[in-house]
Design an enzyme around this catalytic site. Structure first.
Site, PDB file in Angstrom:
ATOM      1  N   ASP A   1      -1.514  -0.978  -1.975  1.00 11.74           N
ATOM      2  CA  ASP A   1      -0.469  -0.244  -1.251  1.00 11.74           C
ATOM      3  C   ASP A   1      -1.107   0.508  -0.090  1.00 11.74           C
ATOM      4  O   ASP A   1      -1.692   1.575  -0.278  1.00 11.74           O
ATOM      5  CB  ASP A   1       0.246   0.729  -2.194  1.00 11.74           C
ATOM      6  CG  ASP A   1       1.460   1.348  -1.528  1.00 11.74           C
ATOM      7  OD1 ASP A   1       1.639   1.141  -0.308  1.00 11.74           O
ATOM      8  OD2 ASP A   1       2.222   2.035  -2.218  1.00 11.74           O
TER       9      ASP A   1
ATOM     10  N   CYS B   1       6.265   2.288   5.661  1.00 13.74           N
ATOM     11  CA  CYS B   1       5.563   1.440   4.711  1.00 13.74           C
ATOM     12  C   CYS B   1       5.520  -0.022   5.148  1.00 13.74           C
ATOM     13  O   CYS B   1       4.515  -0.692   4.984  1.00 13.74           O
ATOM     14  CB  CYS B   1       6.153   1.576   3.322  1.00 13.74           C
ATOM     15  SG  CYS B   1       7.881   1.137   3.207  1.00 13.74           S
TER      16      CYS B   1
ATOM     17  N   HIS C   1      10.668   0.518  -0.869  1.00  8.25           N
ATOM     18  CA  HIS C   1       9.260   0.517  -0.500  1.00  8.25           C
ATOM     19  C   HIS C   1       8.789  -0.926  -0.305  1.00  8.25           C
ATOM     20  O   HIS C   1       9.392  -1.856  -0.848  1.00  8.25           O
ATOM     21  CB  HIS C   1       8.453   1.203  -1.618  1.00  8.25           C
ATOM     22  CG  HIS C   1       7.048   1.500  -1.252  1.00  8.25           C
ATOM     23  ND1 HIS C   1       6.707   2.139  -0.083  1.00  8.25           N
ATOM     24  CD2 HIS C   1       5.877   1.257  -1.912  1.00  8.25           C
ATOM     25  CE1 HIS C   1       5.403   2.274  -0.032  1.00  8.25           C
ATOM     26  NE2 HIS C   1       4.870   1.745  -1.132  1.00  8.25           N
TER      27      HIS C   1
END
Lengths: 673, 318
Positions: A483, A423, A467
């Site tokens: 995202d 991520c 995250h």
């Protein structure tokens, strides 16, 4: 207390008495065992050479007890002691502090065994065991440690029984029985002390943090940071929602916002303005919740995205994050609320604009060009961002926990080269590209996902839920979450990652040797894990977080207007004496109480007394019943058989059989007058 | 007696047989059932009985009737101050026809010996009797002769304050398992007594109810009556109370305690039970202890009261 006759146990420390020498069977092993249970949990936290030394010393003593090795002479002992202390000092550079102090205590404690020759020494070792045991809590305060140390107390008590038994170890059962009884008797005292022992505001001692930093998100994010977190199952925080979790499974929990990028890592902006004015609120969707944060030794708190209110003791920043004034070193519980329809002032200050557009002076030229090229094709900021996301989705971008090592220009080598990442790679690349295209962007670190625990009705967020995502500033609309990780095509998410959860469900089967042997239903492992986590949560709630405020609250609930230290001490001493008194009376009254037969008979007499027949002190059982029947002949059929059984058990047979005693109890119980 | 029933029965006195015994004795000795039972228990326990009362209360008659119902050989010795040991035990007398000394057994060689007014004899004679009672044998001039079995002595004595008595010392009183008093008969019984025929004539009509073998078997059964720990604790409590009491010079000796249990066992057997219950102990306690406990300067009636209050304050274990 039948069975605790003094003949087996002698407490007077007569060192010259051969009966009290340590050569009695089982005494040395008992001392070794008592040391071992105490030192065992510490060995996980202390350097390995300490563990090795401790084990070696214990072994030495065991061999000496078997007369394989002699005990060391006094001069050698002195030398060993000095050497151990020096070694600890040289290793840690100090002898105080948690690691060094406990290491020193552990070594000295084990060395004591080498000079134990007398009963007195044995008693000392046992007593010190109780003290050293507690040091385990300096390293770990979970309920597992609590349960382990409770078991350790049981073992140490059993060893104490052996040390004080004239014949040494005679039977495991009697030894454990006594130890268990003592432990059970101590539990009320323990409760009194736990509830009333004065709590200091804050921890009793302040320990230097040592090498172990709190795990979790740190104040900078470089590629690989979160990926390494993902391997950890440690709990970051738990959340219980007042009215259930908000709909949708994409819970984004904001921790900190990072604006400064140096070409490698992202860091928070240095001087985020503190804002006190509440943001503009529109519409519905308010969510109230309570977070229990594990100590992470940082200042930031985690709140559900679009936070409205945070804990009063924390400061709110303009980027909608909250921070405490001091690092969180203990578990922290706070209430907060978020609202789905939060609308913030879309205006942005020139300083903020500049900071959120800043790029490193050089490097990643291909990415910059690519972004400029994109800019030329898209006027609309939102379209531009969407174009980047669709690129991620369309092109060969992979989501993996083991990304290849990146070259010097990490954005370039990720975006045009490896195209494999976690991520933070995606968030970082997106933020860079967007900034290069002239749109303000920043990185947000936090947690996403979480796991619901149905047993305790709360959500668990682990380090594996850490995250990072991107926020993009759209003119007139304000900051918007983007995202990029979610944009990756599902089939390019590495199988490992998807099956991670599944594998966890099945490893137990593998260990046992295949599903044929034991058909575990799906998710057994997960259920087990959640159940254990529930215990953990209760332990937190009722034991660890029982601080002076909870205590004062309890006292107020008990009716004490102004709880203070003096009151606590009075209550503690009073409670202590009360428990001792009750136990004393219990012990004192036990003797005339007698055995099971007598107890049943007393119940029988009590039932008759309720019908108006009081048994006289000197009245024999047969005479008594005869007197009752003379007055109430209709009772004969019910009471005579019971009385006959009682008399037979009491006076006829020397050893009444247990089933007969049970029968008597049952008959008496069922007797209805 | 129906409340308590033994499950594993010994060959005990059948209720019927007991009733017959009591009835037969009751025909002659009117209204003394309690004393009769105690006397029988004493016989079953192989003890000796001391009957203490004023003259003319039927002491001798009780002894005689017991001899009759059990079919025992009976001898009566009237103790006087000039009675010598040889008059009881017997002696070697030169038999001219045979030209040697021949042993002539005294009245003690009987299965039931009534020693009437034992406290009128001198201590020397008293001790000769009591020694024979204890040893179950007589030694004269180096020759030991066993006494018959069963051997049961019923001694009677006048209350100590009567003139011309040599009170039995404590050590010898101890040889008697039980001591009973007869007391004046109740009015109705006295009326029957006065109206009815001579007691001695009635005695002639009494037939034995039990054979000697049956009696010996029963005596053997007494030993098998069980005594539980709880009961022993109860007896010990009671004995300890006699020792703690300021009323008595001394408390019961261990021999006294043994006697108490023995008597209680016989009492239990008499009541068709193979084990002793506290009630048995209570029933025999006064008979066992009153003559063993010397009052510390008080009259005997108060000793009796003392013993009764002691019974009432000793807790029966649960």
């Amino acid at each position: 207390m039948r069975g605790y006759q003094a003949r087996d146990f002698q407490a007077s420390p007569v060192t010259g008495d051969p009966l009290l020498s340590l050569d009695r069977p089982g005494v040395i092993p008992a001392l070794l065992l008592s040391q071992l249970v105490v030192l065992l949990p510490l060995l996980f936290y202390l350097p390995s050479w300490i563990s090795f030394t401790v084990c070696a010393v214990l072994m030495w003593r065991l061999l000496a007890a078997r007369q394989v090795l002699p005990l060391p002479p006094r001069w050698l002992l002195v030398l060993l002691t000095l050497a151990a202390a020096t070694a600890v000092f040289l290793y840690f550079g100090t002898i105080s502090g948690r690691e060094a102090g406990v290491s020193l205590v552990a070594i000295m404690f084990s060395l004591k065994l080498l000079e134990a020759r007398h009963y007195r020494d044995a008693l000392l070792i046992i007593s010190v065991s109780f003290f050293v045991m507690v040091t385990g809590f300096l390293f770990n305060q979970s309920w597992l440690m609590g349960a382990y140390l409770l078991a350790a107390v049981f073992v140490i008590l059993a060893c104490l029984v052996v040390v004080n038994s004239l014949r040494g170890l005679t039977g495991l059962k009697s030894m454990m029985q006594m130890s268990g009884t003592v432990l059970l008797l101590a539990i009320p005292l323990m409760m009194v002390l736990f509830v009333f022992f004065p709590r200091l505001p804050g921890p009793l001692w302040r320990l230097p943090t040592g090498q172990s930093a709190g795990s979790g998100i740190s104040d900078q994010i470089a590629p690989g940071d979160i990926a390494s977190l993902h391997l950890s199952d440690e709990v970051a925080f738990r959340v219980s929602f007042d009215d259930g979790a908000p709909p949708g499974n994409g819970q984004y929990w904001r921790g900190l916002v990072m604006t400064d990028f140096d070409g490698l890592a992202w860091r928070p902006g240095r001087d985020e303005a503190v804002i006190s004015a509440p943001p503009v609120v529109a519409g519905e969707g308010l969510v109230n919740y309570e977070v229990t944060l594990e100590p992470h030794r940082q200042r930031w708190l985690f709140l559900l995205e679009k936070p409205l209110t945070g804990p009063p003791a924390a400061r709110r920043y303009g980027d909608l994050t909250w921070q405490t004034l001091r690092p969180v070193r203990e578990k922290l519980k706070y209430r907060a609320s978020s609202i789905n329809s939060l609308v913030t002032d879309p205006a942005i200050s020139p300083g903020e604009l500049e900071r959120n557009l800043a790029l490193p002076g050089s490097g990643n030229d291909r990415a910059r060009n690519w972004a400029r090229d994109l800019r030329s094709r898209h006027d609309n900021d939102q379209e531009l961002v969407e174009e980047i996301l669709s690129t991620i989705n369309r092109e060969e971008f992979y989501y993996t926990l083991q990304p290849p090592v990146l070259e010097e220009d990490i954005i370039d080598s990720f975006w045009f080269g490896s195209r494999r990442g976690f991520c933070e790679h995606y968030a970082s690349a997106l933020a860079f590209l967007v900034r290069a295209a002239g749109i303000p962007a920043r990185l947000v670190a936090g947690y996403q996902g979480g796991e619901y625990n149905p047993y305790g009705d709360y959500w668990i967020f682990r380090q594996s839920d850490a995250h990072a995502w991107t926020e993009v500033y759209l003119a007139g609309k304000g900051w918007r979450r983007v995202d990029p990780t979610a944009a990756i095509a599902p089939f390019r998410v590495e199988q490992d990652l998807l099956t991670d959860q599944n594998r966890r469900d099945h490893w137990l089967d593998d260990m046992i040797g295949g599903q044929d042997l034991l058909e575990l239903p799906e998710g057994v492992w997960q259920k087990l894990r959640l159940s254990l986590d529930t215990i953990d949560a209760y332990w937190d709630r009722w034991v660890l977080s029982f601080d002076n405020e909870t205590q004062n609250g309890l006292l107020r609930a008990l009716g004490f207007e102004q709880p203070d230290l003096r009151l606590l001490i009075w209550l503690m001493c009073g409670g202590f004496l009360l428990v001792l008194g009750v136990a004393g009376i219990g012990l004192f009254r036990r003797r005339p109480e007698g055995d099971a037969i007598a107890r049943s008979y007393r119940v029988f007499c009590r039932k008759l007394a309720k019908s108006g027949f009081e048994k006289q002190l000197a009245e024999g059982p047969a005479d008594f019943v005869r007197r009752v029947i003379a007055e109430r002949p209709e009772l004969a059929g019910r009471i005579v058989p019971v009385n006959r059984l009682y008399i037979r058990l009491r006076y006829q047979t020397e050893a009444a059989r247990p089933e007969d005693i049970r029968r008597l109890r049952e008959q008496v119980r069922q007797l209805n007058l | 007696m129906s409340v308590i029933k033994a499950t594993n029965k010994l060959v005990t006195v059948q209720n019927q047989q007991l009733a017959q015994l009591i009835e037969a004795i009751g025909k002659v000795v009117l209204g003394k059932e309690a004393q009769t039972r105690l006397a029988i228990a004493c016989l079953l326990a192989r003890g000796h009985l001391l009957i203490e009362d004023l003259p003319g209360m039927g002491k001798t008659t009780l002894a005689q009737v017991i001899a009759r119902v059990f079919g025992l050989e009976f001898q009566r010795v009237q103790f006087t101050s000039d009675l010598l040991p040889a008059d009881i035990l017997g002696s070697n007398i030169f038999e001219r026809s045979q030209g040697k000394f021949v042993f002539h057994p005294g009245p003690i060689y009987a299965q039931l010996v009534l020693a009437d007014e034992v406290n009128r004899a001198t201590p020397k004679t008293q001790s000769a009797l009591l020694e024979a009672m204890e040893e179950h044998q007589v030694t004269i001039e180096g020759e030991t002769r066993p006494l018959p079995t069963p051997f049961f002595v019923i001694a009677t004595q006048n209350p100590a304050h009567q003139i011309g008595t040599y009170p039995l010392p404590e050590s010898q009183l101890d040889r008697f398992l039980l001591r009973v008093e007869l007391g004046y008969p109740q009015q109705e019984f006295e009326k029957t007594l006065l109206k009815g025929s001579d007691r001695r004539d009635l005695l002639e009509d009494i037939e034995p109810v039990m054979s000697r073998r049956e009696l010996l078997a029963l005596q053997g059964q007494v030993k098998k009556v069980t005594v539980s720990d709880t009961l022993v604790e109860y007896v010990m409590d009671m004995v300890q109370k006699t020792r703690d009491s300021a009323h008595f010079v001394h408390g019961l000796s261990p021999r006294g305690a043994i006697a108490l249990i023995r008597a209680a066992k016989a009492w239990a057997l008499l009541h068709d039970r193979s084990f002793v219950v506290p009630e048995d102990v209570q029933q025999v306690f006064e008979a066992v202890s009153l003559h063993r406990l010397q009052s510390a300067g008080h009259s005997q009636t108060s000793s009796q009261e003392q013993i009764r209050s002691l019974l009432e304050t000793t807790r029966v274990p649960d």
